[in-house]
Design a protein around this motif. Structure first.
Motif, PDB file in Angstrom:
ATOM      1  N   GLU A  33       0.818  -1.210   0.000  1.00 35.71           N
ATOM      2  CA  GLU A  33       0.000   0.000   0.000  1.00 35.71           C
ATOM      3  C   GLU A  33       0.857   1.268   0.000  1.00 35.71           C
ATOM      4  N   GLY A  34       2.186   1.105  -0.054  1.00 34.99           N
ATOM      5  CA  GLY A  34       3.082   2.250  -0.025  1.00 34.99           C
ATOM      6  C   GLY A  34       3.441   2.708   1.374  1.00 34.99           C
ATOM      7  N   GLN A  35       3.059   1.932   2.391  1.00 34.97           N
ATOM      8  CA  GLN A  35       3.383   2.248   3.779  1.00 34.97           C
ATOM      9  C   GLN A  35       4.647   1.470   4.153  1.00 34.97           C
ATOM     10  N   VAL A  36       5.799   2.127   4.068  1.00 37.42           N
ATOM     11  CA  VAL A  36       7.074   1.429   4.208  1.00 37.42           C
ATOM     12  C   VAL A  36       7.939   1.957   5.357  1.00 37.42           C
ATOM     13  N   LYS A  37       7.499   3.015   6.047  1.00 35.65           N
ATOM     14  CA  LYS A  37       8.319   3.615   7.095  1.00 35.65           C
ATOM     15  C   LYS A  37       7.996   2.976   8.444  1.00 35.65           C
ATOM     16  N   PRO A  38       9.010   2.589   9.208  1.00 36.51           N
ATOM     17  CA  PRO A  38       8.756   1.967  10.516  1.00 36.51           C
ATOM     18  C   PRO A  38       8.112   2.952  11.481  1.00 36.51           C
ATOM     19  N   THR A  39       7.229   2.454  12.339  1.00 36.02           N
ATOM     20  CA  THR A  39       6.471   3.316  13.249  1.00 36.02           C
ATOM     21  C   THR A  39       6.798   3.159  14.731  1.00 36.02           C
ATOM     22  N   HIS A  76       1.509  -1.389  12.256  1.00 34.40           N
ATOM     23  CA  HIS A  76       1.491  -1.036  10.841  1.00 34.40           C
ATOM     24  C   HIS A  76       2.604  -0.038  10.551  1.00 34.40           C
ATOM     25  N   ASP A  77       3.091  -0.032   9.327  1.00 35.60           N
ATOM     26  CA  ASP A  77       4.087   0.950   8.901  1.00 35.60           C
ATOM     27  C   ASP A  77       3.385   2.168   8.304  1.00 35.60           C
ATOM     28  N   ALA A  78       4.156   3.237   8.090  1.00 34.95           N
ATOM     29  CA  ALA A  78       3.586   4.514   7.660  1.00 34.95           C
ATOM     30  C   ALA A  78       3.930   4.836   6.225  1.00 34.95           C
ATOM     31  N   GLU A  79       3.154   5.734   5.636  1.00 35.30           N
ATOM     32  CA  GLU A  79       3.422   6.203   4.276  1.00 35.30           C
ATOM     33  C   GLU A  79       4.685   7.078   4.260  1.00 35.30           C
TER      34      GLU A  79
END
Length: 247
Positions: free
Chosen positions: A130-136, A244-247
């Motif tokens: 979904e394009g959410q690839v940044k660690p949170t 979940h990871d972030a955009e």
């Protein structure tokens, strides 16, 4: 020894064993009844100190947020970069399958079609697709007068409905004030507040956005937000595990 110097496999087994040791029947019961549940003593005092000591070292983080600049409150936090510290990665992986079972049960009760895979790697692949690839996962720091406004940690179209915060500082010793607060808005009713008492090393699991509540005829959906009350004195560190990871 730093968190990053821990062997990944050893940290993973350690995380799995301490997660398994929790009373999950009681935790799920609390989550269903109140939208939050406390895991006592998830981290040792030395582990808490070791994670908190990472905060000034920018090489461990992808970004730094000063809350007042964005209207989030007062205080600051840093998002970890990949690869995560081994213990945090291990806990994220070990906690997810148990919480996915709760999340899927909640979605079924609320009539939501989405179901979460039992494996965290499979869920992260969905995020990345979904394009959410940044660690949170993040490390938060509060000083006297700091607070965190009520909010929801939603970073894109795909969000996991539960998250975990671990208190790294000792209340009454390292700081005063700074209580974890959860609010719940039920339809056509005033908001309900829950103040969750924590000791150093305790973790709170809580609903990120919505959860089901049993009504007279069926389940209905309630909306939740979380925050931290004003710190009266000292310094408070918390590590947040978002799945979940972030955009």
């Amino acid at each position: 020894m730093t968190i990053h110097s821990l062997n990944t496999k050893r940290a993973g087994r350690s995380a799995e064993s301490r997660v398994v040791a929790q009373d999950w029947r009681a935790l799920v019961s609390d989550l269903d009844a109140h939208g939050c549940a406390v895991m006592p003593g998830l981290l040792s005092p030395s582990e808490c100190a070791e994670i908190a000591a990472l905060y000034p070292h920018e090489e461990h983080f992808r970004s730094h947020v000063v809350m007042a600049r964005h209207g989030f409150g007062k205080g600051e936090y840093r998002y970890f970069r990949y690869p995560l510290p081994d213990l945090i990665e291990g806990l994220r992986t070990a906690l997810y399958p148990r919480l996915a079972t709760v999340a899927n049960d909640w979605n079924e009760k609320m009539g939501a079609a989405l179901r979460y895979p039992s494996d965290h790697a499979a869920f992260l692949k969905r995020c990345h697709d979904e394009g959410q690839v940044k660690p949170t996962p993040l490390l938060l720091q509060y000083a006297p007068g700091d607070f965190n406004c009520l909010h929801q940690d939603l970073y894109g179209a795909l969000a996991f409905p539960l998250q975990v915060a671990i208190l790294l500082s000792q209340p009454g010793q390292d700081f005063t004030g700074g209580e974890f607060v959860l609010t719940e808005q039920r339809p056509r009713m005033q908001s309900r507040a829950e103040v969750v008492p924590l000791k150093r090393g305790d973790a709170v699991i809580f609903a990120v956005h919505n959860r089901p509540v049993q009504g007279t005829k069926s389940y209905y959906r309630v909306n939740l937000r979380h925050g931290v009350s004003r710190l009266r004195s000292g310094q408070r560190h918390t590590v947040g595990i978002i799945f979940h990871d972030a955009e």
